[in-house]
Structures are given as structure tokens and as C-alpha cells.
Design a protein around this motif. Structure first.
Motif, PDB file in Angstrom:
ATOM      1  N   ALA A 155      42.456  18.727  51.191  1.00 41.83           N
ATOM      2  CA  ALA A 155      42.232  18.952  50.058  1.00 41.83           C
ATOM      3  C   ALA A 155      43.184  19.229  49.161  1.00 41.83           C
ATOM      4  CB  ALA A 155      41.275  20.335  50.024  1.00 41.83           C
ATOM      5  N   LEU A 156      44.330  19.550  49.404  1.00 37.05           N
ATOM      6  CA  LEU A 156      45.480  19.791  48.445  1.00 37.05           C
ATOM      7  C   LEU A 156      46.033  18.209  48.286  1.00 37.05           C
ATOM      8  CD1 LEU A 156      47.682  22.793  49.900  1.00 37.05           C
ATOM      9  CD2 LEU A 156      46.786  22.382  47.476  1.00 37.05           C
ATOM     10  N   LYS A 157      45.879  17.481  49.224  1.00 40.42           N
ATOM     11  CA  LYS A 157      46.555  16.061  49.194  1.00 40.42           C
ATOM     12  C   LYS A 157      45.743  15.382  48.114  1.00 40.42           C
ATOM     13  CE  LYS A 157      47.019  11.867  51.866  1.00 40.42           C
ATOM     14  NZ  LYS A 157      46.739  11.154  52.978  1.00 40.42           N
ATOM     15  N   ASN A 158      44.122  15.708  47.814  1.00 40.90           N
ATOM     16  CA  ASN A 158      43.325  14.959  46.784  1.00 40.90           C
ATOM     17  C   ASN A 158      43.348  15.871  45.516  1.00 40.90           C
ATOM     18  OD1 ASN A 158      42.621  13.205  48.936  1.00 40.90           O
ATOM     19  ND2 ASN A 158      40.601  14.176  49.499  1.00 40.90           N
ATOM     20  N   GLY A 159      44.061  16.721  45.711  1.00 38.40           N
ATOM     21  CA  GLY A 159      44.094  17.653  44.142  1.00 38.40           C
ATOM     22  C   GLY A 159      42.958  18.634  44.232  1.00 38.40           C
ATOM     23  N   TYR A 182      37.331  12.915  56.483  1.00 37.58           N
ATOM     24  CA  TYR A 182      35.972  12.503  55.776  1.00 37.58           C
ATOM     25  C   TYR A 182      35.287  13.587  55.043  1.00 37.58           C
ATOM     26  CZ  TYR A 182      36.696   8.253  58.397  1.00 37.58           C
ATOM     27  OH  TYR A 182      37.250   6.835  58.763  1.00 37.58           O
ATOM     28  N   LEU A 183      35.384  14.882  55.726  1.00 34.03           N
ATOM     29  CA  LEU A 183      34.662  15.838  55.344  1.00 34.03           C
ATOM     30  C   LEU A 183      34.893  16.246  53.974  1.00 34.03           C
ATOM     31  CD1 LEU A 183      32.880  18.412  55.918  1.00 34.03           C
ATOM     32  CD2 LEU A 183      34.921  19.740  56.559  1.00 34.03           C
ATOM     33  N   VAL A 184      36.444  16.449  53.856  1.00 39.89           N
ATOM     34  CA  VAL A 184      36.824  16.713  52.161  1.00 39.89           C
ATOM     35  C   VAL A 184      36.355  15.629  51.205  1.00 39.89           C
ATOM     36  CG1 VAL A 184      39.008  16.898  50.699  1.00 39.89           C
ATOM     37  CG2 VAL A 184      38.771  17.900  52.906  1.00 39.89           C
ATOM     38  N   ASP A 185      36.476  14.378  51.568  1.00 41.86           N
ATOM     39  CA  ASP A 185      35.928  13.317  50.632  1.00 41.86           C
ATOM     40  C   ASP A 185      34.735  13.372  50.382  1.00 41.86           C
ATOM     41  OD1 ASP A 185      38.479  12.048  50.604  1.00 41.86           O
ATOM     42  OD2 ASP A 185      38.234  10.894  52.279  1.00 41.86           O
ATOM     43  N   ALA A 186      33.657  14.053  51.096  1.00 43.29           N
ATOM     44  CA  ALA A 186      32.249  13.888  51.073  1.00 43.29           C
ATOM     45  C   ALA A 186      31.990  15.225  50.565  1.00 43.29           C
ATOM     46  CB  ALA A 186      31.568  13.793  52.475  1.00 43.29           C
ATOM     47  N   ILE A 187      32.560  16.182  50.056  1.00 42.20           N
ATOM     48  CA  ILE A 187      32.327  17.578  49.544  1.00 42.20           C
ATOM     49  C   ILE A 187      31.450  17.177  48.003  1.00 42.20           C
ATOM     50  CG2 ILE A 187      33.078  19.626  48.372  1.00 42.20           C
ATOM     51  CD1 ILE A 187      35.252  19.874  50.656  1.00 42.20           C
ATOM     52  N   GLU A 188      32.181  16.431  47.506  1.00 42.43           N
ATOM     53  CA  GLU A 188      31.613  16.270  45.846  1.00 42.43           C
ATOM     54  C   GLU A 188      30.306  15.531  46.011  1.00 42.43           C
ATOM     55  OE1 GLU A 188      34.221  14.597  43.280  1.00 42.43           O
ATOM     56  OE2 GLU A 188      35.733  16.324  43.419  1.00 42.43           O
ATOM     57  N   GLY A 189      30.022  14.671  46.936  1.00 43.40           N
ATOM     58  CA  GLY A 189      29.044  13.760  47.021  1.00 43.40           C
ATOM     59  C   GLY A 189      27.748  14.639  47.624  1.00 43.40           C
ATOM     60  N   ALA A 190      28.169  15.584  48.662  1.00 46.20           N
ATOM     61  CA  ALA A 190      27.227  16.397  49.347  1.00 46.20           C
ATOM     62  C   ALA A 190      26.640  17.268  48.284  1.00 46.20           C
ATOM     63  CB  ALA A 190      27.923  17.106  50.481  1.00 46.20           C
ATOM     64  N   SER A 191      27.594  18.053  47.442  1.00 45.38           N
ATOM     65  CA  SER A 191      27.167  18.902  46.384  1.00 45.38           C
ATOM     66  C   SER A 191      26.200  18.237  45.385  1.00 45.38           C
ATOM     67  CB  SER A 191      28.526  19.449  45.513  1.00 45.38           C
ATOM     68  OG  SER A 191      27.939  20.090  44.548  1.00 45.38           O
ATOM     69  N   ASP A 192      26.540  16.989  45.033  1.00 45.52           N
ATOM     70  CA  ASP A 192      25.454  16.090  44.069  1.00 45.52           C
ATOM     71  C   ASP A 192      24.107  15.916  44.941  1.00 45.52           C
ATOM     72  OD1 ASP A 192      27.344  16.369  42.161  1.00 45.52           O
ATOM     73  OD2 ASP A 192      28.266  14.712  42.763  1.00 45.52           O
ATOM     74  N   ALA A 193      24.258  15.383  46.108  1.00 46.27           N
ATOM     75  CA  ALA A 193      23.011  15.014  46.729  1.00 46.27           C
ATOM     76  C   ALA A 193      21.863  16.168  47.128  1.00 46.27           C
ATOM     77  CB  ALA A 193      23.587  14.156  48.395  1.00 46.27           C
ATOM     78  N   TYR A 194      22.627  17.421  47.537  1.00 41.88           N
ATOM     79  CA  TYR A 194      21.796  18.463  47.969  1.00 41.88           C
ATOM     80  C   TYR A 194      21.613  19.509  46.800  1.00 41.88           C
ATOM     81  CZ  TYR A 194      22.470  16.528  52.637  1.00 41.88           C
ATOM     82  OH  TYR A 194      22.677  15.811  53.753  1.00 41.88           O
ATOM     83  N   ASP A 195      22.304  19.229  45.763  1.00 42.53           N
ATOM     84  CA  ASP A 195      22.376  20.190  44.554  1.00 42.53           C
ATOM     85  C   ASP A 195      22.678  21.652  44.933  1.00 42.53           C
ATOM     86  OD1 ASP A 195      21.938  21.011  42.013  1.00 42.53           O
ATOM     87  OD2 ASP A 195      19.692  21.494  42.087  1.00 42.53           O
ATOM     88  N   ILE A 196      24.060  21.562  45.644  1.00 34.03           N
ATOM     89  CA  ILE A 196      24.373  22.800  46.144  1.00 34.03           C
ATOM     90  C   ILE A 196      25.769  23.005  45.447  1.00 34.03           C
ATOM     91  CG2 ILE A 196      25.437  24.133  48.106  1.00 34.03           C
ATOM     92  CD1 ILE A 196      23.317  22.619  49.983  1.00 34.03           C
ATOM     93  N   PRO A 197      26.159  24.121  44.860  1.00 41.59           N
ATOM     94  CA  PRO A 197      27.147  24.517  44.308  1.00 41.59           C
ATOM     95  C   PRO A 197      28.773  24.258  45.218  1.00 41.59           C
ATOM     96  CG  PRO A 197      25.684  26.102  43.574  1.00 41.59           C
ATOM     97  CD  PRO A 197      25.219  25.378  44.801  1.00 41.59           C
TER      98      PRO A 197
END
Length: 453
Positions: free
Chosen positions: A153-157, A312-327
Motif C-alpha cells: 500500500a505504501l508503494k502505491n501511495g 492483487y489485494l491492494v490493487d483491488a481495494i478501490e475497485g471493491a469499494s466502488d463495486a460493493y459500495d463499501i467505504p
């Protein structure tokens, strides 16, 4: 004369065999002179070949049996490992569909058994390294899943994801893991109150309060606008405090190991003075199941596989938040720590149901202490090395949540006893925290490098 007779006597037999029919007789003269010595040499050479072949076959069988036994012990001995295939499935879903929601969910399932097996391999290696190195290994690898996710996550800022996931790990261990241990232990031993070492619990609670202090001052400095150099003093204070917290944690680790060793020596001296030889079944149970090098190899394999899935998990966090409407705050504080704390959760409950509450407390509260005094400062230092502005300002809402949680848990531990009611109260407190983060929106910050928050 005897020599010629021997040659003539041997020739008909060789001719009958048919394999050496056309060869001259004088080619066998030297062999016929010393038949007994030649037979012995041939027998000896045959024995050497047979022995080497036997060792090769036996060594191959031993290697195969050892490999089979190691895989059976590590991979097939736990029902939780049935979730391991979800890891490769998550990678396939990412390659062919790119659905971040499914990738995130499958990565969570795939990392859960790996986190538990990582803790198992660390415990096995600690049998061979001794208490001091074993304690350092537990400090390093006990929460390796959270640290690996934080590094990616730090690597991705995504500094806020790092802060929230580490905070969530502390809250999960103190409320959910400890609460489940108290509840299950109280239900099994409902006729009595379980007892634990109050002195150790008080020391851990003090360290947690010190961690709250380290997180509180940068937040107060930020919100009171009293920084000498705006945006820089807060970061400098966080880095300085992180170094102090690491020194405090290493000192605590050495103190605890020396204290436990002194207690162990004192007990042995009492036993030797009384002349009693106590047979402890627990020591027989606590024997290594795999060898030292097997532990090292499995530790490397699990760490590498967790690293791959964490990316893969970190890269998918924002997409999962948008897909499931979870903060994102709820994902980071609640969902990610549940995966990382799978090993602690299972161990704490198991030991509590065996009336070994000191170990359960060490697993739950000790893991919270590791994250707060080791994991968070190390993340700040790693971010410093990466050029990321990772600080100890966890924002006002998160810092207040941690402070209240530490106070509540400290009150529950002050008596040195536990029961199912205390466990249920801690679990209910965790549900309140989870609901709070589900409706909490992370405030935007001008210096926040994470998009979408």
C-alpha cells in the motif's frame, strides 16, 4: 604345466557359454593365474556398486518420504487450508475478467489460510532458535501479513490504507480476538472464573497507552494548528516518535524474555531442591512437528505467496469499494485485519478452551502490542525510506477510537480474571466499532496521495 592344464580346462566351458568363442586363449592367462583373488575383487566391486545403489535408492526414498510428510503436516493438517485454491483463482479472475470486487474477495479468502500457516511455521522455527531469537521471529513474522499489505500500500501511495489497516488490526485483536477467547473459555469452564497473570496484562496495557500517546500528539498538533513548520513538524515528530517506540518495544521484548527465563530457572531450582521430578504433559505436547530447515523453507514459501496475493489485494481495494459500495475505511479497518488475524483468532480460542488463558492473552494483547509498538513505527520508517510521507497522524476519529478501546480493555483486564460475560461485552464493543467505520467517511486531505478518499 599346471597353468596350461588350467587354461585347457577352462576353454571348453567358455566355448559352451558362446559369448567368448572367438577370443584367443592367451587373453585369459592372467585371469586364470589368480582365480581366487580375481573373484574377490569382482565380488568386492559388485558389493560397492550394490551398496552405492542401495544408498541412492534409500536416500531418494527418504527424501520423498520427508517431503511427503512435510507437505502432509503443513498443508493437509488444517481444514482452513481448503481456502488455499482461492488464491490462484483470484489471479485467474484478475487476468480474464478484471472484476476488482471478486478479486478482492477471493484474495481475502486465499490469504486467510496462508496467514495461519505463516504463524505455524514461525512457531515451529522458534523451537530451534531459542527464546530470544524466537521472540524476535514472532515479533517479525507474527504480523507479517499486515506488514506485507502495508508495504504494497505504501508503494502505491495509499498511506491511509496503511494507517487504517494497522489500526484495525489493533482493534480486532483487543476486542474481537480477546472477546472470543474470553467467551469460549467462559462457556467451557462456566463453573469457575479463569485467571491470568495480571502483571503481564498491565505491562501490555501500559505499552498500548504509550502507543496511543505516540499517535495522539501528531493528531493534536495537526488539528490545533500549532506546528512550527506546517506539514513538516508533524512528519518529523512522527518519525522521531516511531524510533522511540521501536526502542521501547525492543527493550520490552528483552525484558519479557529475561523475566520468563528467570521464572523458568527459579521453578527448576525449586523442583531440584524438593527432589521431585515433575512430568509435564504440556512439554511433551509442545514438540516440533517439522525440522528447522523445513520451517525456514515453508516460511519463505508462505511469505512469497502472501506477497503476491497482497499486491492483487491492494490493487483491488478501490475497485471493491466502488463495486460493493463499501467505504474504504470499513474495508481497511474491519475486513483486512480479520484476514491478518486468522492465526491469532484460532490460537487464542484454542488455548482459552484449554484453560491456558495466559497464552490467549499473550496472543491477543501481545499481537496488539506488536502492531502498535512495532508494526506502525516500522511502517513509518519504511515509508521514510521510500520517500512516502507516512506519519502517526491517524486523524481524530481513528485516534479517539483507539484511545477509548485501550481504556475499555484495560478496565476489563485489571482484575486478572475472565468469564463469558466479559468476552461478550468485548465482542459487542467491536460490533459498535465496525458499525461506526461503516458509516464513517474518510475526510479529504490536500496532502493525501490516495485518490478516491
Amino acid at each position: 604345466m599346471d597353468y596350461k592344464l588350467q587354461v585347457v580346462g577352462v576353454q571348453p566351458h567358455l566355448q559352451q557359454m558362446g559369448s567368448l568363442h572367438d577370443q584367443p586363449i592367451h587373453e585369459f592367462d592372467d585371469h586364470a593365474l589368480f582365480p581366487l583373488e580375481t573373484d574377490g575383487q569382482k565380488t568386492q566391486s559388485l558389493n560397492v556398486v550394490e551398496l552405492s545403489t542401495t544408498f541412492a535408492v534409500g536416500g531418494s526414498k527418504i527424501l520423498k518420504n520427508g517431503l511427503y510428510r512435510s507437505i502432509k503436516t503443513v498443508v493437509f493438517s488444517n481444514k482452513l487450508n481448503l481456502l488455499m485454491p482461492f488464491g490462484p483463482l483470484a489471479i485467474l479472475v484478475h487476468k480474464f475478467t478484471g472484476h476488482n470486487g471478486w478479486v478482492f474477495f477471493l484474495c481475502l479468502l486465499g490469504i486467510t489460510p496462508l496467514a495461519e500457516r505463516l504463524g505455524y511455521a514461525t512457531e515451529q522455527l522458534a523451537f530451534y532458535t531459542g527464546p530470544t531469537v524466537g521472540g524476535l521471529l514472532n515479533a517479525t513474522f507474527g504480523n507479517a501479513t499486515e506488514l506485507i499489505i502495508s508495504i504494497y500500500a505504501l508503494k502505491n501511495g495509499m498511506t491511509r490504507v496503511v494507517q487504517l489497516s494497522l489500526l484495525g488490526s489493533i482493534l480486532s485483536n483487543m476486542l474481537l480476538v480477546l472477546g472470543c477467547a474470553f467467551l469460549c473459555g467462559g462457556l467451557v469452564f462456566h463453573g469457575k472464573e479463569q485467571v491470568f497473570d495480571k502483571a503481564t496484562a498491565v505491562v501490555n496495557a501500559g505499552l498500548l497507552l504509550m502507543a496511543v500517546m505516540g499517535l495522539l500528539f501528531p493528531a493534536v498538533l495537526h488539528y490545533t494548528r500549532t506546528e512550527v513548520h506546517f506539514g513538516k513538524s508533524e512528519l518529523a515528530l512522527s518519525r522521531f516518535s516511531s524510533c522511540i517506540m521501536l526502542v521501547a518495544y525492543v527493550t520490552y521484548l528483552v525484558f519479557q524474555l529475561k523475566r520468563q527465563r528467570d521464572i523458568y530457572v527459579h521453578i527448576n531450582e525449586e523442583v531440584s531442591e524438593n527432589g521431585e521430578n515433575v512430568d509435564n504433559d504440556d512439554n511433551n505436547d509442545e514438540a516440533p512437528e517439522i525440522s528447522k530447515w523445513e520451517s525456514v523453507i515453508w516460511l519463505a514459501i508462505m511469505t512469497a505467496w502472501i506477497s503476491i496475493l497482497s499486491e492483487y489485494l491492494v490493487d483491488a481495494i478501490e475497485g471493491a469499494s466502488d463495486a460493493y459500495d463499501i467505504p474504504i475505511a470499513f474495508i481497511s479497518v474491519i475486513l483486512l485485519p480479520i484476514v491478518g488475524n486468522a492465526a491469532e483468532h484460532a490460537s487464542a480460542i484454542m488455548f482459552a478452551m484449554k484453560d491456558k488463558l495466559d497464552i490467549s492473552l499473550g496472543v491477543a494483547i501481545g499481537s496488539s502490542t506488536q502492531i502498535s509498538m512495532f508494526g506502525i513505527p516500522v511502517s513509518v520508517v519504511i515509508g521514510w525510506m521510500m520517500g512516502r510521507e507516512m506519519d502517526l497522524n491517524f486523524q481524530l476519529f481513528e485516534t479517539a477510537t483507539l484511545f477509548i478501546t485501550v481504556i475499555v480493555v484495560a478496565f476489563f483486564l485489571q482484575e486478572g480474571t475472565s468469564n463469558y460475560f466479559k468476552g461478550l461485552m468485548l465482542i459487542l464493543c467491536y460490533l459498535i466499532v465496525a458499525a461506526s467505520f461503516f458509516v464513517h467517511e474518510d475526510p479529504p486531505s490536500p496532502d493525501d496521495s490516495q485518490p478516491g478518499t
